[in-house]
Design a protein around this motif. Structure first.
Motif, PDB file in Angstrom:
ATOM      1  N   MET A   1       0.845  -1.205   0.000  1.00 42.48           N
ATOM      2  CA  MET A   1       0.000   0.000   0.000  1.00 42.48           C
ATOM      3  C   MET A   1       0.870   1.240   0.000  1.00 42.48           C
ATOM      4  SD  MET A   1      -2.861   1.237   2.798  1.00 42.48           S
ATOM      5  CE  MET A   1      -3.871  -0.214   2.457  1.00 42.48           C
ATOM      6  N   ALA A   2       0.544   2.207  -0.817  1.00 47.38           N
ATOM      7  CA  ALA A   2       1.330   3.429  -0.896  1.00 47.38           C
ATOM      8  C   ALA A   2       1.099   4.267   0.341  1.00 47.38           C
ATOM      9  CB  ALA A   2       0.948   4.227  -2.145  1.00 47.38           C
ATOM     10  N   THR A   3       2.113   5.043   0.689  1.00 53.40           N
ATOM     11  CA  THR A   3       1.978   5.943   1.812  1.00 53.40           C
ATOM     12  C   THR A   3       1.550   7.315   1.318  1.00 53.40           C
ATOM     13  OG1 THR A   3       3.135   7.027   3.624  1.00 53.40           O
ATOM     14  CG2 THR A   3       4.445   6.477   1.683  1.00 53.40           C
ATOM     15  N   SER A   4       0.673   7.985   2.080  1.00 55.64           N
ATOM     16  CA  SER A   4       0.275   9.346   1.722  1.00 55.64           C
ATOM     17  C   SER A   4       1.226  10.366   2.301  1.00 55.64           C
ATOM     18  CB  SER A   4      -1.147   9.609   2.234  1.00 55.64           C
ATOM     19  OG  SER A   4      -1.205   9.449   3.639  1.00 55.64           O
ATOM     20  N   VAL A   5       2.189   9.904   3.123  1.00 52.64           N
ATOM     21  CA  VAL A   5       3.193  10.785   3.714  1.00 52.64           C
ATOM     22  C   VAL A   5       4.410  10.801   2.803  1.00 52.64           C
ATOM     23  CG1 VAL A   5       4.647  11.198   5.716  1.00 52.64           C
ATOM     24  CG2 VAL A   5       2.361  10.230   6.026  1.00 52.64           C
ATOM     25  N   PRO A   6       4.850  11.959   2.345  1.00 54.69           N
ATOM     26  CA  PRO A   6       5.992  12.004   1.437  1.00 54.69           C
ATOM     27  C   PRO A   6       7.245  11.391   2.061  1.00 54.69           C
ATOM     28  CG  PRO A   6       4.867  14.133   1.512  1.00 54.69           C
ATOM     29  CD  PRO A   6       4.288  13.294   2.614  1.00 54.69           C
ATOM     30  N   ALA A   7       7.978  10.621   1.279  1.00 62.43           N
ATOM     31  CA  ALA A   7       9.230  10.016   1.725  1.00 62.43           C
ATOM     32  C   ALA A   7      10.277  10.238   0.647  1.00 62.43           C
ATOM     33  CB  ALA A   7       9.034   8.524   1.988  1.00 62.43           C
ATOM     34  N   ARG A   8      11.454  10.726   1.055  1.00 57.35           N
ATOM     35  CA  ARG A   8      12.515  10.974   0.071  1.00 57.35           C
ATOM     36  C   ARG A   8      13.262   9.711  -0.307  1.00 57.35           C
ATOM     37  NH1 ARG A   8      16.781  13.301   1.194  1.00 57.35           N
ATOM     38  NH2 ARG A   8      16.673  13.423   3.459  1.00 57.35           N
ATOM     39  N   LEU A   9      13.245   8.727   0.567  1.00 57.86           N
ATOM     40  CA  LEU A   9      13.944   7.477   0.313  1.00 57.86           C
ATOM     41  C   LEU A   9      12.905   6.381   0.093  1.00 57.86           C
ATOM     42  CD1 LEU A   9      16.633   7.660   3.152  1.00 57.86           C
ATOM     43  CD2 LEU A   9      16.690   8.697   0.875  1.00 57.86           C
ATOM     44  N   ILE A  10      12.767   5.951  -1.151  1.00 51.33           N
ATOM     45  CA  ILE A  10      11.829   4.895  -1.500  1.00 51.33           C
ATOM     46  C   ILE A  10      12.647   3.610  -1.598  1.00 51.33           C
ATOM     47  CG2 ILE A  10      10.000   4.193  -3.061  1.00 51.33           C
ATOM     48  CD1 ILE A  10       9.656   7.011  -1.788  1.00 51.33           C
ATOM     49  N   LYS A  20      12.930  -7.450  -7.308  1.00 50.58           N
ATOM     50  CA  LYS A  20      13.176  -6.040  -6.958  1.00 50.58           C
ATOM     51  C   LYS A  20      13.739  -5.255  -8.144  1.00 50.58           C
ATOM     52  CE  LYS A  20      15.907  -6.991  -3.452  1.00 50.58           C
ATOM     53  NZ  LYS A  20      15.833  -8.482  -3.467  1.00 50.58           N
ATOM     54  N   THR A  21      14.718  -5.838  -8.812  1.00 49.70           N
ATOM     55  CA  THR A  21      15.325  -5.139  -9.940  1.00 49.70           C
ATOM     56  C   THR A  21      14.319  -4.938 -11.071  1.00 49.70           C
ATOM     57  OG1 THR A  21      17.562  -5.919  -9.430  1.00 49.70           O
ATOM     58  CG2 THR A  21      17.128  -5.270 -11.710  1.00 49.70           C
ATOM     59  N   THR A  22      13.510  -5.928 -11.335  1.00 50.75           N
ATOM     60  CA  THR A  22      12.488  -5.795 -12.371  1.00 50.75           C
ATOM     61  C   THR A  22      11.523  -4.668 -12.033  1.00 50.75           C
ATOM     62  OG1 THR A  22      12.623  -8.152 -12.919  1.00 50.75           O
ATOM     63  CG2 THR A  22      10.620  -6.981 -13.583  1.00 50.75           C
ATOM     64  N   LEU A  23      11.130  -4.556 -10.762  1.00 47.83           N
ATOM     65  CA  LEU A  23      10.256  -3.464 -10.337  1.00 47.83           C
ATOM     66  C   LEU A  23      10.931  -2.115 -10.519  1.00 47.83           C
ATOM     67  CD1 LEU A  23       8.292  -4.467  -7.098  1.00 47.83           C
ATOM     68  CD2 LEU A  23       7.367  -3.501  -9.212  1.00 47.83           C
ATOM     69  N   LYS A  26      10.822  -1.265 -14.216  1.00 53.25           N
ATOM     70  CA  LYS A  26       9.484  -0.864 -14.637  1.00 53.25           C
ATOM     71  C   LYS A  26       9.135   0.527 -14.102  1.00 53.25           C
ATOM     72  CE  LYS A  26       7.472  -5.501 -15.127  1.00 53.25           C
ATOM     73  NZ  LYS A  26       6.448  -6.453 -14.600  1.00 53.25           N
ATOM     74  N   ALA A  27       9.540   0.805 -12.859  1.00 54.38           N
ATOM     75  CA  ALA A  27       9.276   2.126 -12.281  1.00 54.38           C
ATOM     76  C   ALA A  27      10.014   3.213 -13.057  1.00 54.38           C
ATOM     77  CB  ALA A  27       9.688   2.148 -10.810  1.00 54.38           C
ATOM     78  N   CYS A  28      11.252   2.940 -13.445  1.00 58.51           N
ATOM     79  CA  CYS A  28      12.013   3.924 -14.225  1.00 58.51           C
ATOM     80  C   CYS A  28      11.357   4.192 -15.567  1.00 58.51           C
ATOM     81  CB  CYS A  28      13.446   3.439 -14.420  1.00 58.51           C
ATOM     82  SG  CYS A  28      14.454   3.471 -12.921  1.00 58.51           S
ATOM     83  N   ASN A 178       2.832  -9.839  -4.219  1.00 61.28           N
ATOM     84  CA  ASN A 178       2.443  -8.420  -4.330  1.00 61.28           C
ATOM     85  C   ASN A 178       3.260  -7.621  -5.338  1.00 61.28           C
ATOM     86  OD1 ASN A 178       4.926  -7.740  -3.166  1.00 61.28           O
ATOM     87  ND2 ASN A 178       4.069  -7.123  -1.206  1.00 61.28           N
ATOM     88  N   ARG A 179       4.280  -8.232  -5.927  1.00 64.93           N
ATOM     89  CA  ARG A 179       5.212  -7.447  -6.735  1.00 64.93           C
ATOM     90  C   ARG A 179       4.555  -6.790  -7.943  1.00 64.93           C
ATOM     91  NH1 ARG A 179       8.868 -12.605  -8.766  1.00 64.93           N
ATOM     92  NH2 ARG A 179       7.254 -13.638 -10.022  1.00 64.93           N
ATOM     93  N   ASP A 180       3.567  -7.441  -8.540  1.00 58.54           N
ATOM     94  CA  ASP A 180       2.916  -6.860  -9.714  1.00 58.54           C
ATOM     95  C   ASP A 180       1.987  -5.708  -9.338  1.00 58.54           C
ATOM     96  OD1 ASP A 180       4.167  -8.634 -11.470  1.00 58.54           O
ATOM     97  OD2 ASP A 180       2.607 -10.149 -11.197  1.00 58.54           O
ATOM     98  N   SER A 181       1.391  -5.795  -8.155  1.00 57.34           N
ATOM     99  CA  SER A 181       0.432  -4.764  -7.751  1.00 57.34           C
ATOM    100  C   SER A 181       1.094  -3.543  -7.133  1.00 57.34           C
ATOM    101  CB  SER A 181      -0.571  -5.354  -6.747  1.00 57.34           C
ATOM    102  OG  SER A 181       0.090  -5.791  -5.575  1.00 57.34           O
ATOM    103  N   LEU A 182       2.389  -3.620  -6.800  1.00 57.43           N
ATOM    104  CA  LEU A 182       3.054  -2.514  -6.108  1.00 57.43           C
ATOM    105  C   LEU A 182       3.645  -1.464  -7.044  1.00 57.43           C
ATOM    106  CD1 LEU A 182       4.975  -4.112  -3.091  1.00 57.43           C
ATOM    107  CD2 LEU A 182       2.974  -2.621  -3.041  1.00 57.43           C
ATOM    108  N   LEU A 183       3.709  -1.756  -8.332  1.00 57.31           N
ATOM    109  CA  LEU A 183       4.383  -0.843  -9.247  1.00 57.31           C
ATOM    110  C   LEU A 183       3.821   0.575  -9.167  1.00 57.31           C
ATOM    111  CD1 LEU A 183       6.341  -0.130 -11.516  1.00 57.31           C
ATOM    112  CD2 LEU A 183       4.645  -1.007 -13.144  1.00 57.31           C
ATOM    113  N   GLN A 184       2.518   0.725  -9.270  1.00 62.64           N
ATOM    114  CA  GLN A 184       1.939   2.061  -9.263  1.00 62.64           C
ATOM    115  C   GLN A 184       2.140   2.748  -7.920  1.00 62.64           C
ATOM    116  OE1 GLN A 184       0.853   3.821 -11.948  1.00 62.64           O
ATOM    117  NE2 GLN A 184       1.023   5.443 -10.413  1.00 62.64           N
ATOM    118  N   ASP A 185       2.101   1.981  -6.833  1.00 63.55           N
ATOM    119  CA  ASP A 185       2.357   2.568  -5.514  1.00 63.55           C
ATOM    120  C   ASP A 185       3.769   3.140  -5.433  1.00 63.55           C
ATOM    121  OD1 ASP A 185      -0.170   1.905  -4.684  1.00 63.55           O
ATOM    122  OD2 ASP A 185       0.438   0.160  -3.522  1.00 63.55           O
ATOM    123  N   ILE A 186       4.740   2.404  -5.988  1.00 60.40           N
ATOM    124  CA  ILE A 186       6.126   2.861  -5.967  1.00 60.40           C
ATOM    125  C   ILE A 186       6.289   4.121  -6.805  1.00 60.40           C
ATOM    126  CG2 ILE A 186       8.475   2.252  -6.676  1.00 60.40           C
ATOM    127  CD1 ILE A 186       7.654  -0.707  -6.009  1.00 60.40           C
TER     128      ILE A 186
END
Length: 201
Positions: A1-10, A20-23, A26-28, A178-186
């Motif tokens: 689940m994404a956090t609504s609190v800003p974080a500089r270190l993801i 992890k590397t594949t995610l 994809k995020a990049c 959960n790896r496929d569903s987390l992409l948009q959260d990241i």
């Protein structure tokens, strides 16, 4: 689940081989599609005859260099001081490939790019310059870092624990379920961070 609190270190963590590397890749890609500047590197397995023989560092602009290789004779005599398990760390090649893309150009007119570090792990710790550069990036109040870190196992890695416990960090626990569903959260976490912090000095 994404956090609504800003974080500089993801931070992405999880067991080896979980994706992890594949995610990160994809995020990049997703960030580039929204014209978000990214720079940094990821690691990639090197295989021969179906067997993993090492790892390469690959920058987001396409440069590649060896990070580690299995000793051809098993002795490790040439780089005895730079070994993790059966792998000899190619320290000079790693630094020549990875360190330049962790430098942020001095500019007051544009927000710094998102810095990608895959990964912060035992092999990379042999480079004191790498450790110093990551700490410098973390200390910059206007810089977003997207990084992967190993799960806690054995002796703690000081830099990894610094990142994990940082007040501006958000850790995503990656699993096969959960790896496929987390992409948009990241991606959303990175974008929120950049929107919140990029104008700070």
């Amino acid at each position: 689940m994404a956090t609504s609190v800003p974080a500089r270190l993801i931070l992405l963590t999880g067991p080896p081989g979980v994706g992890k590397t594949t995610l990160v890749q994809k995020a990049c890609t997703a960030l580039k599609e929204t014209n978000t500047p990214v720079q940094g590197f990821y690691t990639e397995e090197v295989r021969s005859g179906g067997r993993r023989i090492g790892f390469d560092v690959v920058t987001l602009c396409g440069n590649r260099g060896p990070l580690a290789r299995i000793d051809s004779d098993g002795s490790g005599q040439q780089q005895r001081e730079h070994k993790v398990g059966q792998y000899s760390v190619k320290l000079n090649a790693f630094e020549q490939t990875a360190l330049p893309v962790l430098r942020i150009p001095a500019s007051s007119s544009t927000a710094p790019p998102v810095i990608v570090v895959d990964e912060v792990g035992k092999m990379e710790m042999f480079s004191t310059t790498f450790v110093q550069m990551v700490r410098t990036l973390v200390s910059r109040g206007n810089t977003t870092v997207l990084a992967t870190i190993p799960i806690p196992k054995g002796r703690p890695i000081p830099l990894v624990e610094e990142l994990r416990s940082h007040k501006d960090a958000h850790v995503f626990e990656i699993s096969k379920s959960n790896r496929d569903s987390l992409l948009q959260d990241i991606v959303s976490a990175v974008q929120l961070s950049r929107k919140t912090y990029s104008c700070q000095r």
